[in-house]
Motif scaffolding. Structure first.
Motif, PDB file in Angstrom:
ATOM      1  N   PRO A  19       0.712  -1.259  -0.061  1.00  0.00           N
ATOM      2  CA  PRO A  19       0.169  -0.008  -0.082  1.00  0.00           C
ATOM      3  C   PRO A  19       0.817   1.407  -0.057  1.00  0.00           C
ATOM      4  O   PRO A  19       0.504   2.207  -0.617  1.00  0.00           O
ATOM      5  N   LEU A  20       2.037   1.084   0.662  1.00  0.00           N
ATOM      6  CA  LEU A  20       3.110   2.399   0.659  1.00  0.00           C
ATOM      7  C   LEU A  20       3.428   2.838  -0.676  1.00  0.00           C
ATOM      8  O   LEU A  20       3.596   3.839  -1.231  1.00  0.00           O
ATOM      9  N   GLU A  21       3.871   1.739  -1.428  1.00  0.00           N
ATOM     10  CA  GLU A  21       4.404   1.812  -2.696  1.00  0.00           C
ATOM     11  C   GLU A  21       3.283   2.152  -3.734  1.00  0.00           C
ATOM     12  O   GLU A  21       3.371   3.331  -4.614  1.00  0.00           O
ATOM     13  N   MET A  22       2.079   1.673  -3.618  1.00  0.00           N
ATOM     14  CA  MET A  22       1.058   2.255  -4.295  1.00  0.00           C
ATOM     15  C   MET A  22       0.698   3.791  -3.921  1.00  0.00           C
ATOM     16  O   MET A  22       0.346   4.556  -4.967  1.00  0.00           O
ATOM     17  N   LEU A  23       0.675   4.314  -2.953  1.00  0.00           N
ATOM     18  CA  LEU A  23       0.252   5.380  -2.468  1.00  0.00           C
ATOM     19  C   LEU A  23       1.425   6.459  -2.886  1.00  0.00           C
ATOM     20  O   LEU A  23       1.227   7.687  -3.559  1.00  0.00           O
ATOM     21  N   GLY A  70       2.687  16.629  -9.657  1.00  0.00           N
ATOM     22  CA  GLY A  70       3.559  16.147  -9.086  1.00  0.00           C
ATOM     23  C   GLY A  70       3.465  14.884  -7.950  1.00  0.00           C
ATOM     24  O   GLY A  70       2.224  14.498  -7.980  1.00  0.00           O
ATOM     25  N   ARG A  71       4.246  14.449  -7.278  1.00  0.00           N
ATOM     26  CA  ARG A  71       3.867  13.254  -6.459  1.00  0.00           C
ATOM     27  C   ARG A  71       3.007  13.819  -5.371  1.00  0.00           C
ATOM     28  O   ARG A  71       2.980  14.686  -4.681  1.00  0.00           O
ATOM     29  N   PHE A  72       2.049  12.869  -4.923  1.00  0.00           N
ATOM     30  CA  PHE A  72       1.154  13.169  -3.992  1.00  0.00           C
ATOM     31  C   PHE A  72       1.951  12.727  -2.548  1.00  0.00           C
ATOM     32  O   PHE A  72       1.736  13.731  -1.687  1.00  0.00           O
ATOM     33  N   LEU A  73       2.798  12.036  -2.570  1.00  0.00           N
ATOM     34  CA  LEU A  73       3.565  11.674  -1.298  1.00  0.00           C
ATOM     35  C   LEU A  73       5.122  12.057  -1.453  1.00  0.00           C
ATOM     36  O   LEU A  73       5.849  11.538  -2.430  1.00  0.00           O
ATOM     37  N   PRO A  74       5.478  12.969  -0.778  1.00  0.00           N
ATOM     38  CA  PRO A  74       6.879  13.382  -0.838  1.00  0.00           C
ATOM     39  C   PRO A  74       7.782  12.005  -0.722  1.00  0.00           C
ATOM     40  O   PRO A  74       7.538  11.200  -0.023  1.00  0.00           O
ATOM     41  N   GLN A  75       9.032  12.155  -1.299  1.00  0.00           N
ATOM     42  CA  GLN A  75       9.908  11.072  -1.113  1.00  0.00           C
ATOM     43  C   GLN A  75      10.496  10.855   0.376  1.00  0.00           C
ATOM     44  O   GLN A  75      10.549   9.592   0.523  1.00  0.00           O
ATOM     45  N   ASP A  76      10.718  11.825   1.048  1.00  0.00           N
ATOM     46  CA  ASP A  76      10.730  11.576   2.326  1.00  0.00           C
ATOM     47  C   ASP A  76      10.078  11.147   3.308  1.00  0.00           C
ATOM     48  O   ASP A  76      10.536  10.319   4.210  1.00  0.00           O
ATOM     49  N   ALA A  77       8.880  11.392   2.990  1.00  0.00           N
ATOM     50  CA  ALA A  77       7.572  10.663   3.697  1.00  0.00           C
ATOM     51  C   ALA A  77       7.677   9.328   3.288  1.00  0.00           C
ATOM     52  O   ALA A  77       7.559   8.263   4.131  1.00  0.00           O
ATOM     53  N   HIS A  78       7.965   8.894   1.982  1.00  0.00           N
ATOM     54  CA  HIS A  78       7.799   7.409   1.845  1.00  0.00           C
ATOM     55  C   HIS A  78       9.058   6.595   2.362  1.00  0.00           C
ATOM     56  O   HIS A  78       8.991   5.562   2.584  1.00  0.00           O
ATOM     57  N   ASP A  79      10.156   7.489   2.271  1.00  0.00           N
ATOM     58  CA  ASP A  79      11.399   6.784   2.709  1.00  0.00           C
ATOM     59  C   ASP A  79      11.207   6.559   4.301  1.00  0.00           C
ATOM     60  O   ASP A  79      11.671   5.493   4.931  1.00  0.00           O
ATOM     61  N   LYS A  88      -6.403   8.614   2.480  1.00  0.00           N
ATOM     62  CA  LYS A  88      -5.112   8.931   1.734  1.00  0.00           C
ATOM     63  C   LYS A  88      -4.708  10.028   2.593  1.00  0.00           C
ATOM     64  O   LYS A  88      -3.209  10.215   2.715  1.00  0.00           O
ATOM     65  N   LEU A  89      -5.500  10.975   3.106  1.00  0.00           N
ATOM     66  CA  LEU A  89      -5.030  12.337   3.533  1.00  0.00           C
ATOM     67  C   LEU A  89      -4.341  12.050   4.965  1.00  0.00           C
ATOM     68  O   LEU A  89      -3.442  12.649   5.344  1.00  0.00           O
ATOM     69  N   MET A  90      -5.011  11.129   5.606  1.00  0.00           N
ATOM     70  CA  MET A  90      -4.697  10.745   7.172  1.00  0.00           C
ATOM     71  C   MET A  90      -3.248  10.014   6.968  1.00  0.00           C
ATOM     72  O   MET A  90      -2.373  10.463   7.734  1.00  0.00           O
ATOM     73  N   VAL A  91      -3.017   9.149   6.096  1.00  0.00           N
ATOM     74  CA  VAL A  91      -1.931   8.394   5.905  1.00  0.00           C
ATOM     75  C   VAL A  91      -0.811   9.525   5.487  1.00  0.00           C
ATOM     76  O   VAL A  91       0.441   9.343   6.028  1.00  0.00           O
ATOM     77  N   ARG A  92      -1.072  10.393   4.609  1.00  0.00           N
ATOM     78  CA  ARG A  92      -0.073  11.329   4.191  1.00  0.00           C
ATOM     79  C   ARG A  92       0.356  12.109   5.108  1.00  0.00           C
ATOM     80  O   ARG A  92       1.753  12.396   5.349  1.00  0.00           O
ATOM     81  N   CYS A 146       2.843  -0.933   8.484  1.00  0.00           N
ATOM     82  CA  CYS A 146       3.525  -2.121   9.374  1.00  0.00           C
ATOM     83  C   CYS A 146       2.477  -3.332   9.177  1.00  0.00           C
ATOM     84  O   CYS A 146       3.066  -4.239   8.652  1.00  0.00           O
ATOM     85  N   PHE A 147       1.110  -3.208   9.312  1.00  0.00           N
ATOM     86  CA  PHE A 147       0.418  -4.312   8.987  1.00  0.00           C
ATOM     87  C   PHE A 147      -0.277  -4.240   7.516  1.00  0.00           C
ATOM     88  O   PHE A 147      -0.853  -5.267   7.046  1.00  0.00           O
ATOM     89  N   GLU A 148       0.157  -3.289   6.784  1.00  0.00           N
ATOM     90  CA  GLU A 148       0.019  -3.203   5.221  1.00  0.00           C
ATOM     91  C   GLU A 148      -1.425  -3.431   4.941  1.00  0.00           C
ATOM     92  O   GLU A 148      -1.912  -3.996   3.920  1.00  0.00           O
ATOM     93  N   LYS A 149      -2.349  -2.578   5.568  1.00  0.00           N
ATOM     94  CA  LYS A 149      -3.853  -2.516   5.455  1.00  0.00           C
ATOM     95  C   LYS A 149      -3.831  -1.475   4.077  1.00  0.00           C
ATOM     96  O   LYS A 149      -3.447  -0.372   4.466  1.00  0.00           O
TER      97      LYS A 149
END
Length: 174
Positions: free
Chosen positions: A19-23, A32-41, A132-136, A112-115
């Motif tokens: 789910p993280l990779e899909m987001l 541009g990217r919805f999720l910044p690179q530092d947040a993904h990392d 999506k907004l809460m996770v971001r 962690c649980f990949e829901k």
């Protein structure tokens, strides 16, 4: 990869997109990217520490007697862990503590649980497309924990560059 670890990893990590990779692949309104690179990392780092800490719930039964595994002043589940696993548990704890209790649950479920986002919305009874907004938000707070902004330079005096008060003039009698 060690066979035991490969079996312990979820299906999403064994070739499917998490789910993280899909987001991270989503685009924002500006293109541009919805999720910044530092947040993904930061999310990947939390997932890595979570797995290293062996915090994933067990699916199978443990045949080891509970009382026998306890050491003085140690919990039963931490008695057999390596130092690196214990350090990873501390890192996960500090990271979740830094984002706060409201966002820590979001990070645990998503990273962690990949829901998936839809599953989180159903379980928490959130409006559609709000996860999506809460996770971001949670991932950006986690990114600040791992890479805090540089401290602002404090103002030491109000004078100009090279300003030095004249001490003799301050104490001179008129």
């Amino acid at each position: 990869m060690h066979e035991g670890r490969a079996a312990a990893m979820t299906g999403a990590r064994m070739g499917e997109k998490t789910p993280l990779e899909m987001l991270a692949r989503l685009k924002g309104r500006d293109g541009g990217r919805f999720l910044p690179q530092d947040a993904h990392d930061a999310g990947e780092r939390l997932f890595s520490d979570f797995n290293r800490a062996q915090m994933q719930p067990r699916i199978t039964a443990s045949l080891q007697p509970r009382l026998e595994s306890r050491a003085r002043a140690m919990r039963a589940d931490a008695a057999g862990l390596s130092d690196s696993a214990l350090d990873a548990r501390r890192r996960v704890g500090r990271a979740l503590l830094s984002v706060g209790p409201e966002l820590a649950d979001v990070l645990l479920d998503f990273v962690c649980f990949e829901k998936g986002l839809e599953q989180m919305e159903r379980e928490r009874q959130w409006p559609v497309r709000s996860a999506k907004l809460m996770v971001r938000t949670a991932l950006m707070a986690l990114a600040r924990h791992y890479a805090p902004p540089p401290p602002r330079r404090a103002i030491r005096h109000w004078g100009g560059e090279g300003y030095r008060p004249d001490i003799a003039a301050m104490f001179a009698e008129e």
